[in-house]
Enzyme design. Structure first.
Site, PDB file in Angstrom:
ATOM      1  N   GLY A  27      -7.740  -3.918   4.270  1.00  0.00           N
ATOM      2  CA  GLY A  27      -8.255  -3.693   2.929  1.00  0.00           C
ATOM      3  C   GLY A  27      -8.002  -2.249   2.594  1.00  0.00           C
ATOM      4  O   GLY A  27      -7.982  -1.392   3.481  1.00  0.00           O
ATOM      5  N   ASP A  28      -7.773  -1.906   1.329  1.00  0.00           N
ATOM      6  CA  ASP A  28      -7.233  -0.591   0.999  1.00  0.00           C
ATOM      7  C   ASP A  28      -8.068   0.567   1.536  1.00  0.00           C
ATOM      8  O   ASP A  28      -7.559   1.420   2.267  1.00  0.00           O
ATOM      9  CB  ASP A  28      -6.997  -0.456  -0.511  1.00  0.00           C
ATOM     10  N   ASN A 161      -5.808   2.926  -7.591  1.00  0.00           N
ATOM     11  CA  ASN A 161      -5.342   1.670  -6.983  1.00  0.00           C
ATOM     12  C   ASN A 161      -5.568   0.468  -7.901  1.00  0.00           C
ATOM     13  O   ASN A 161      -6.372  -0.416  -7.617  1.00  0.00           O
ATOM     14  CB  ASN A 161      -6.036   1.459  -5.638  1.00  0.00           C
ATOM     15  N   ARG A 163      -5.322  -2.968  -9.717  1.00  0.00           N
ATOM     16  CA  ARG A 163      -4.918  -4.356  -9.512  1.00  0.00           C
ATOM     17  C   ARG A 163      -5.410  -5.164 -10.711  1.00  0.00           C
ATOM     18  O   ARG A 163      -6.598  -5.507 -10.784  1.00  0.00           O
ATOM     19  CB  ARG A 163      -5.495  -4.906  -8.213  1.00  0.00           C
ATOM     20  N   ARG A 222       4.190   9.210  -5.519  1.00  0.00           N
ATOM     21  CA  ARG A 222       5.343   8.763  -6.308  1.00  0.00           C
ATOM     22  C   ARG A 222       6.319   7.936  -5.481  1.00  0.00           C
ATOM     23  O   ARG A 222       7.529   7.987  -5.708  1.00  0.00           O
ATOM     24  CB  ARG A 222       6.049   9.972  -6.916  1.00  0.00           C
ATOM     25  N   ASP A 251      -2.561   4.002   1.196  1.00  0.00           N
ATOM     26  CA  ASP A 251      -3.790   4.129   1.974  1.00  0.00           C
ATOM     27  C   ASP A 251      -3.627   5.145   3.098  1.00  0.00           C
ATOM     28  O   ASP A 251      -4.512   5.959   3.358  1.00  0.00           O
ATOM     29  CB  ASP A 251      -4.184   2.780   2.573  1.00  0.00           C
TER      30      ASP A 251
END
Length: 295
Positions: A27-28, A161, A163, A222, A251
């Site tokens: 998980g991140d 992050n 989503r 980037r 991460d």
């Protein structure tokens, strides 16, 4: 130094040959917690989430502790269970996910009865995924606790992050993400996420927006171009990594960068540490590489 990483840790299915699959835990923000625990020469890392009281939740706690990440702030829900996702990686190393997390225990985080303790923490790290999965009340409670935490001298790092499938709509995602940027001390955005969420046409527009937030510590990730100091200062060129699997690239960058910065490294050294760790991680399959490979 004690860093609390907030979010959702899930069961991870990685298909193998035929009907076989490998069961992992990832998980991140959990990935960041693991790499942080490995990279810190002093201090400790705790994970803050909600799991169930089932055997799979016990398995996750065992894995958390096995990575030397503190589990004492993990809360348990009597009926809900952890989220699950399956991952496939294409020939270019890009990931494709299928999730089963809509009713996971972690969605109760910061709701009444499931508010973890920040006492004893010196730093917090959370992400856009951490807040996307929360209820509106949970988000309000989290931000209230963060404001209090900072007032007492704590420092906060945030990675947006983004989503889209986790959010109610784009407008809510924009508003809550900007709220998060407003309560953080160290910004760790990704260029593609920021452009996708806010419609910025290019890197200059993203950097201009962050200048407007007044954030001066952190890094803009980037991908193959390498990180850029969030304050727009001149930096070194970074060689692109050889990508086998891009899972946990951002991460692990977060962990390498934060570990260096929080242990006294300057911005140049922190950018290099983040880039080097991410380059190592994407050269191997899976979100969390073996510790002996990292050393």
């Amino acid at each position: 130094m004690r860093i609390g990483c907030i979010g959702e840790v899930m069961l991870e299915l990685v298909p193998g040959e035929g009907d076989a699959a490998t069961l992992g835990v990832a998980g991140d923000t959990f990935n960041t917690a693991v790499y942080l625990a490995r990279a810190l020469s002093g201090g400790a890392v705790d994970y803050l989430t909600v799991l169930g009281k089932d055997g799979f939740s016990d398995h996750i706690v065992s894995r958390v502790e096995g990575h030397r990440v503190g589990s004492g702030r993990i809360l348990r829900h009597p009926t809900k269970v952890p989220g699950l996702y399956a991952i496939k990686t294409d020939t270019a190393g890009e990931r494709h996910f299928t999730y089963w997390r809509s009713a996971s225990a972690a969605r109760q985080l910061f709701d009444l009865g499931y508010v973890p303790d920040f006492e004893g923490l010196t730093h917090l790290f959370f992400s856009g995924i951490s807040i996307a999965i929360l209820t509106p009340q949970g988000r309000d409670t989290l931000f209230e606790k963060i404001i209090d935490f900072r007032a007492r001298g704590g420092q906060v790092a945030f990675d947006s992050n983004y989503r889209p499938q986790l959010w109610e709509d784009v407008a809510t995602a924009q508003a809550v993400t900007e709220q998060a940027w407003g309560v953080c001390d160290i910004a760790l955005p990704s260029l593609d996420d920021e452009m996708a969420l806010f419609g910025d046409p290019d890197e200059d527009a993203v950097m201009g927006r962050f200048a407007g937030y007044g954030l001066s510590r952190g890094a803009l990730k980037r991908a193959a171009l390498g990180p850029l100091s969030i304050d727009g200062g001149a930096g070194e060129a970074f060689a692109p990594a050889a990508v086998v699997d891009s899972t946990a690239a951002g991460d692990s960058f977060n962990a390498g960068y934060l570990a260096c910065l929080l242990q006294g490294g300057d911005q140049t050294a922190a950018l290099r540490a983040g880039h080097d760790l991410a380059s190592l991680v994407v050269g191997h399959r899976g979100a969390i590489i073996r510790e002996d490979v990292q050393k």
